[in-house]
Write a protein that holds these residues in place. Sequence first.
Motif, PDB file in Angstrom:
ATOM      1  N   TYR A   5       0.842  -1.193   0.000  1.00 65.87           N
ATOM      2  CA  TYR A   5       0.000   0.000   0.000  1.00 65.87           C
ATOM      3  C   TYR A   5       0.879   1.246   0.000  1.00 65.87           C
ATOM      4  O   TYR A   5       2.078   1.181   0.287  1.00 65.87           O
ATOM      5  CB  TYR A   5      -0.915   0.036   1.239  1.00 65.87           C
ATOM      6  N   SER A  42      -7.450   4.238   5.715  1.00 66.87           N
ATOM      7  CA  SER A  42      -8.524   3.280   5.452  1.00 66.87           C
ATOM      8  C   SER A  42      -9.443   3.224   6.657  1.00 66.87           C
ATOM      9  O   SER A  42      -9.218   3.888   7.673  1.00 66.87           O
ATOM     10  CB  SER A  42      -7.941   1.894   5.144  1.00 66.87           C
ATOM     11  N   SER A  69      -3.281  -9.104  10.014  1.00 66.09           N
ATOM     12  CA  SER A  69      -4.277  -9.953   9.362  1.00 66.09           C
ATOM     13  C   SER A  69      -3.782 -10.282   7.962  1.00 66.09           C
ATOM     14  O   SER A  69      -2.697  -9.859   7.546  1.00 66.09           O
ATOM     15  CB  SER A  69      -5.637  -9.241   9.304  1.00 66.09           C
ATOM     16  N   ALA A  70      -4.598 -11.034   7.219  1.00 69.22           N
ATOM     17  CA  ALA A  70      -4.222 -11.374   5.848  1.00 69.22           C
ATOM     18  C   ALA A  70      -4.203 -10.150   4.940  1.00 69.22           C
ATOM     19  O   ALA A  70      -3.454 -10.102   3.965  1.00 69.22           O
ATOM     20  CB  ALA A  70      -5.194 -12.416   5.303  1.00 69.22           C
ATOM     21  N   THR A  71      -5.009  -9.153   5.272  1.00 64.11           N
ATOM     22  CA  THR A  71      -5.048  -7.929   4.466  1.00 64.11           C
ATOM     23  C   THR A  71      -3.884  -7.006   4.804  1.00 64.11           C
ATOM     24  O   THR A  71      -3.241  -6.453   3.911  1.00 64.11           O
ATOM     25  CB  THR A  71      -6.376  -7.192   4.695  1.00 64.11           C
ATOM     26  N   HIS A  72      -3.614  -6.862   6.099  1.00 61.64           N
ATOM     27  CA  HIS A  72      -2.507  -6.024   6.581  1.00 61.64           C
ATOM     28  C   HIS A  72      -1.618  -6.904   7.475  1.00 61.64           C
ATOM     29  O   HIS A  72      -1.958  -7.162   8.626  1.00 61.64           O
ATOM     30  CB  HIS A  72      -3.043  -4.814   7.354  1.00 61.64           C
ATOM     31  N   TRP A  73      -0.517  -7.362   6.898  1.00 62.59           N
ATOM     32  CA  TRP A  73       0.312  -8.353   7.579  1.00 62.59           C
ATOM     33  C   TRP A  73       0.856  -7.861   8.922  1.00 62.59           C
ATOM     34  O   TRP A  73       1.048  -8.662   9.839  1.00 62.59           O
ATOM     35  CB  TRP A  73       1.470  -8.757   6.678  1.00 62.59           C
ATOM     36  N   THR A 109      -2.429  -2.036  11.179  1.00 57.88           N
ATOM     37  CA  THR A 109      -2.552  -0.644  10.753  1.00 57.88           C
ATOM     38  C   THR A 109      -2.397   0.277  11.955  1.00 57.88           C
ATOM     39  O   THR A 109      -2.443  -0.157  13.109  1.00 57.88           O
ATOM     40  CB  THR A 109      -3.918  -0.388  10.092  1.00 57.88           C
ATOM     41  N   ASP A 164      -1.128   1.267   6.528  1.00 65.25           N
ATOM     42  CA  ASP A 164      -0.490  -0.044   6.626  1.00 65.25           C
ATOM     43  C   ASP A 164       0.911   0.078   7.229  1.00 65.25           C
ATOM     44  O   ASP A 164       1.768   0.806   6.708  1.00 65.25           O
ATOM     45  CB  ASP A 164      -0.409  -0.677   5.239  1.00 65.25           C
TER      46      ASP A 164
END
Length: 305
Positions: free
Chosen positions: A36, A42, A50-54, A57, A63
């Motif tokens: 990102y 966001s 998580s899988a979206t933000h390793w 945030t 990110d």
Amino acid sequence: MKNQLLFLRNGKVITGLVILGFFTLLALVGPWLSPYDPNQVSDALLSPPSATHWLGTDHTGRDILSQIIVGARGVLVVGLVAGVSATVVGVLVGVTAGFVGGIGDESLSALSNMFLVIPQLPLIILIAAQLPSAGGLTVALVIGATGWAWGARVLRAQTLSLRKRDFVEAARANGERTWRLVLAEVLPNLTAVIASGFVGTVTFAVLSQVTLSFIGITPVSDWNWGTILFWAQNNLALQRGAWWWFVPAGACIALLGMALTLVNFGIDEIVNPRLRSTGLHARSLRRRGIRPRVGFTPVVREVRS
């Protein structure tokens, strides 16, 4: 060539270079690898990994992983610019003073003594406070302009010892010019000392940049690992249990510092013959139950019954 082979056989040096290589690669291609934009907000406010933000945030949904990847460049650029500039000035002043001698030596030594007493970190804070737009490059140049004196004194002492050696006198007797003596006879024997000074300056520059960013002296809009810690500290990440906000950045700083320290230890083992012997025979010493202590000159004696 022999010292270079010893350098590459040292386990600490190899480990340090691998870590440095990883961060260097991250600094070179990081902006293209980051998932990102580090400034992109966001709705996922202060979310854990998580899988979206390793790596989770921050408080505005930015990110953390992208901030760390992009911030690696800011840290390494400051260290490299400061290390190169301070090393170049230190070599020019130190080797010239040691090889020329006389009034030139005295003048350059007095100049080195003047710069030795300049407090670097307070000076950087003062300059950054007067120049609100001062960024990492300004910090690097200030460190380079003030951090060369100690290395110059060490190089001067080594040059004074080398210029009267037999191989230098033999080259001088053969009619070699002064610049040829310095470049071909003196500087190759100062490589380890120069490299050690360079690594030390880079370490100081990296820590200074992170410190200044953490306390908010340099612009917090320029991403580096200290900037991440600044936002985490200002928004009470520790009290809110957001460990992912500050732990990864702190781990990167620690890993980079460890890598530079390991490389410096390896250089020290090349310069110091006793440390060199211990480093080359570390495995055999461990098999005999001997564990050399880092920072001490080991003297190993084998007792025969």
